[in-house]
Design a protein around this motif. Sequence first.
Motif, PDB file in Angstrom:
ATOM      1  N   SER A  90       6.507  12.624  -2.393  1.00 14.36           N
ATOM      2  CA  SER A  90       7.407  12.471  -3.421  1.00 14.36           C
ATOM      3  C   SER A  90       7.133  13.499  -4.709  1.00 14.36           C
ATOM      4  O   SER A  90       6.105  13.419  -4.624  1.00 14.36           O
ATOM      5  N   ILE A  91       8.594  13.182  -5.219  1.00 12.47           N
ATOM      6  CA  ILE A  91       8.524  14.891  -5.836  1.00 12.47           C
ATOM      7  C   ILE A  91       9.156  14.202  -6.843  1.00 12.47           C
ATOM      8  O   ILE A  91      10.462  13.803  -6.633  1.00 12.47           O
ATOM      9  N   LEU A  92       9.333  14.355  -8.193  1.00 15.81           N
ATOM     10  CA  LEU A  92       9.344  14.249  -8.990  1.00 15.81           C
ATOM     11  C   LEU A  92      10.569  15.295 -10.375  1.00 15.81           C
ATOM     12  O   LEU A  92       9.553  15.773 -10.779  1.00 15.81           O
ATOM     13  N   LEU A  93      11.370  15.465 -10.617  1.00 10.80           N
ATOM     14  CA  LEU A  93      11.731  16.569 -11.041  1.00 10.80           C
ATOM     15  C   LEU A  93      12.265  16.597 -12.260  1.00 10.80           C
ATOM     16  O   LEU A  93      13.310  15.777 -12.298  1.00 10.80           O
ATOM     17  N   VAL A  94      12.073  17.363 -13.582  1.00 14.01           N
ATOM     18  CA  VAL A  94      12.305  16.231 -14.472  1.00 14.01           C
ATOM     19  C   VAL A  94      12.419  17.190 -15.645  1.00 14.01           C
ATOM     20  O   VAL A  94      11.876  18.828 -16.342  1.00 14.01           O
ATOM     21  N   ASP A  95      13.899  17.925 -15.522  1.00 16.70           N
ATOM     22  CA  ASP A  95      14.862  18.615 -16.612  1.00 16.70           C
ATOM     23  C   ASP A  95      16.071  18.614 -16.829  1.00 16.70           C
ATOM     24  O   ASP A  95      16.975  18.213 -16.246  1.00 16.70           O
ATOM     25  N   ASP A  96      16.436  18.513 -18.687  1.00 15.16           N
ATOM     26  CA  ASP A  96      17.716  18.396 -18.521  1.00 15.16           C
ATOM     27  C   ASP A  96      18.700  19.049 -18.264  1.00 15.16           C
ATOM     28  O   ASP A  96      20.260  19.066 -18.790  1.00 15.16           O
ATOM     29  N   ASP A  98      13.396  12.988  -6.007  1.00 15.37           N
ATOM     30  CA  ASP A  98      14.207  11.912  -7.036  1.00 15.37           C
ATOM     31  C   ASP A  98      13.768  13.451  -8.512  1.00 15.37           C
ATOM     32  O   ASP A  98      13.307  14.192  -8.850  1.00 15.37           O
ATOM     33  N   ASN A  99      14.861  12.642  -9.100  1.00 19.95           N
ATOM     34  CA  ASN A  99      15.357  13.621 -10.322  1.00 19.95           C
ATOM     35  C   ASN A  99      15.300  12.913 -11.956  1.00 19.95           C
ATOM     36  O   ASN A  99      16.113  11.405 -12.385  1.00 19.95           O
ATOM     37  N   ALA A 100      15.150  13.317 -13.018  1.00 22.41           N
ATOM     38  CA  ALA A 100      15.472  13.304 -13.847  1.00 22.41           C
ATOM     39  C   ALA A 100      15.872  14.004 -15.722  1.00 22.41           C
ATOM     40  O   ALA A 100      15.051  15.022 -15.028  1.00 22.41           O
ATOM     41  N   SER A 101      16.677  13.744 -16.580  1.00 20.04           N
ATOM     42  CA  SER A 101      16.849  14.302 -16.876  1.00 20.04           C
ATOM     43  C   SER A 101      16.413  14.432 -18.829  1.00 20.04           C
ATOM     44  O   SER A 101      16.533  15.002 -19.934  1.00 20.04           O
ATOM     45  N   SER A 102      15.385  13.399 -18.795  1.00 20.78           N
ATOM     46  CA  SER A 102      14.546  13.570 -20.315  1.00 20.78           C
ATOM     47  C   SER A 102      13.076  12.436 -20.122  1.00 20.78           C
ATOM     48  O   SER A 102      12.746  11.660 -18.574  1.00 20.78           O
ATOM     49  N   VAL A 107       7.866   2.964 -11.774  1.00 21.73           N
ATOM     50  CA  VAL A 107       8.637   1.789 -10.397  1.00 21.73           C
ATOM     51  C   VAL A 107       8.441   2.667  -9.403  1.00 21.73           C
ATOM     52  O   VAL A 107       8.186   1.731  -8.308  1.00 21.73           O
ATOM     53  N   LYS A 108       7.634   3.758  -9.308  1.00 19.73           N
ATOM     54  CA  LYS A 108       7.949   4.430  -7.998  1.00 19.73           C
ATOM     55  C   LYS A 108       6.749   5.736  -8.596  1.00 19.73           C
ATOM     56  O   LYS A 108       6.100   5.846  -9.405  1.00 19.73           O
ATOM     57  N   GLU A 109       5.005   5.532  -7.142  1.00 16.00           N
ATOM     58  CA  GLU A 109       4.799   5.954  -6.991  1.00 16.00           C
ATOM     59  C   GLU A 109       4.219   7.618  -6.946  1.00 16.00           C
ATOM     60  O   GLU A 109       4.794   7.572  -5.632  1.00 16.00           O
ATOM     61  N   TYR A 110       4.993   8.800  -7.284  1.00 14.99           N
ATOM     62  CA  TYR A 110       5.232  10.040  -6.907  1.00 14.99           C
ATOM     63  C   TYR A 110       3.503  10.945  -6.759  1.00 14.99           C
ATOM     64  O   TYR A 110       2.202  10.745  -7.162  1.00 14.99           O
ATOM     65  N   ASP A 111       3.844  11.777  -5.862  1.00 15.69           N
ATOM     66  CA  ASP A 111       2.452  12.815  -5.748  1.00 15.69           C
ATOM     67  C   ASP A 111       2.890  14.353  -6.434  1.00 15.69           C
ATOM     68  O   ASP A 111       1.979  14.261  -6.088  1.00 15.69           O
ATOM     69  N   LEU A 112       4.204  13.919  -7.044  1.00 12.96           N
ATOM     70  CA  LEU A 112       3.497  15.668  -7.787  1.00 12.96           C
ATOM     71  C   LEU A 112       4.669  15.502  -9.199  1.00 12.96           C
ATOM     72  O   LEU A 112       6.078  14.673  -8.439  1.00 12.96           O
ATOM     73  N   ILE A 113       4.792  15.765  -9.671  1.00 13.29           N
ATOM     74  CA  ILE A 113       5.726  16.078 -11.187  1.00 13.29           C
ATOM     75  C   ILE A 113       5.511  17.241 -11.923  1.00 13.29           C
ATOM     76  O   ILE A 113       5.001  18.189 -12.114  1.00 13.29           O
ATOM     77  N   VAL A 114       7.148  18.119 -11.837  1.00 12.77           N
ATOM     78  CA  VAL A 114       8.193  19.266 -11.982  1.00 12.77           C
ATOM     79  C   VAL A 114       8.670  18.940 -13.624  1.00 12.77           C
ATOM     80  O   VAL A 114       9.280  17.842 -13.708  1.00 12.77           O
ATOM     81  N   LEU A 115       8.038  19.138 -14.495  1.00 11.40           N
ATOM     82  CA  LEU A 115       8.425  18.405 -15.857  1.00 11.40           C
ATOM     83  C   LEU A 115       8.691  20.113 -16.968  1.00 11.40           C
ATOM     84  O   LEU A 115       7.601  21.093 -17.398  1.00 11.40           O
ATOM     85  N   ASP A 116       9.491  19.717 -17.600  1.00 10.76           N
ATOM     86  CA  ASP A 116       9.922  20.705 -18.227  1.00 10.76           C
ATOM     87  C   ASP A 116       9.549  20.330 -19.427  1.00 10.76           C
ATOM     88  O   ASP A 116       9.097  19.176 -19.711  1.00 10.76           O
ATOM     89  N   PHE A 148       4.072  22.055 -15.490  1.00 11.67           N
ATOM     90  CA  PHE A 148       4.792  22.152 -16.377  1.00 11.67           C
ATOM     91  C   PHE A 148       6.037  23.316 -16.482  1.00 11.67           C
ATOM     92  O   PHE A 148       5.460  24.256 -16.160  1.00 11.67           O
ATOM     93  N   LEU A 149       7.170  23.602 -16.376  1.00  5.66           N
ATOM     94  CA  LEU A 149       7.753  24.482 -16.595  1.00  5.66           C
ATOM     95  C   LEU A 149       9.000  24.471 -17.330  1.00  5.66           C
ATOM     96  O   LEU A 149       9.261  23.620 -18.243  1.00  5.66           O
ATOM     97  N   THR A 150       8.816  25.818 -18.229  1.00  6.76           N
ATOM     98  CA  THR A 150       9.318  25.857 -19.717  1.00  6.76           C
ATOM     99  C   THR A 150       9.548  27.856 -20.086  1.00  6.76           C
ATOM    100  O   THR A 150       8.817  28.023 -19.562  1.00  6.76           O
TER     101      THR A 150
END
Length: 250
Positions: free
Chosen positions: A5-11, A32-36, A46-55, A80-82
């Motif tokens: 499971s991967i969470l992508l976080v970028d606006d 999954d994705n998030a914008s903030s 609410v969910k256990e992720y295996d990796l987070i890509v974070l802006d 981190f993605l920047t």
Amino acid sequence: MNSHSILLVDDEHSIVELMQIVLEKEGFTDIDNASSAEEALAACRVKEYDLIVLDVMMPGRSGIEAAPFLRELTDAPILFLTARTSDFDKLTGFAVGGDDYITKPFNPMEVVARIRSQLRRYTHAKRLAAGQSGQSTRLQQQTVYDYGRFQVNAEAGELIVEGETVSCPALVFQLLLFLCENPNRIFSKSELYEQVWGVDAFNDDNTVMVHIHRIRERIEADPSNPQFIVNVRGLGYKLIQPKAKGIEKR
């Protein structure tokens, strides 16, 4: 198909959409994705992720500001993605709990390679910590690297310093374990990165430097004057093994 499971976080919606398409083509289906930062924190509650890509640069709380709060919720690798490229920015990212740092513009396949590498290390470390090596823990022979002041239990995924268990993030432990497996040998930063992270260095000397610092904070009596992990000027790092210590089978 890949069950991680991967969470992508970028606006920036275009970046999230691009990464999601690429990851899905590479077999990742639980994305999954998030914008903030706030959405990312809510998702991790609410969910256990295996990796987070974070802006890093987002409206409201930045990725750098959010990372310590994410670390309270998960030990999953944070990439981190920047667009920030200075050494100071990279060091700051590692200091707040990041595991890798990717600068924009980026090659999507490079990001995928780094994600695979991080997931491989993270999954392996979790299995070690849980004693899941394919055999009963009672019957399993364990390898313990004894350095006097500290011991590293390879199978249990444990670092013991002066008799006390010390918490150790997955990649910090993997780097320390690799050095324990190869004592008194000098490795360049690039060699360590390729051995532990599993991909080409991509000019990421700072990643290794920060993780060496994290190890020293745990095993050295005086991290500013290290006795175990020493820097051989112009060549790299080596872990010095005390003459009377070594590998113990249990």
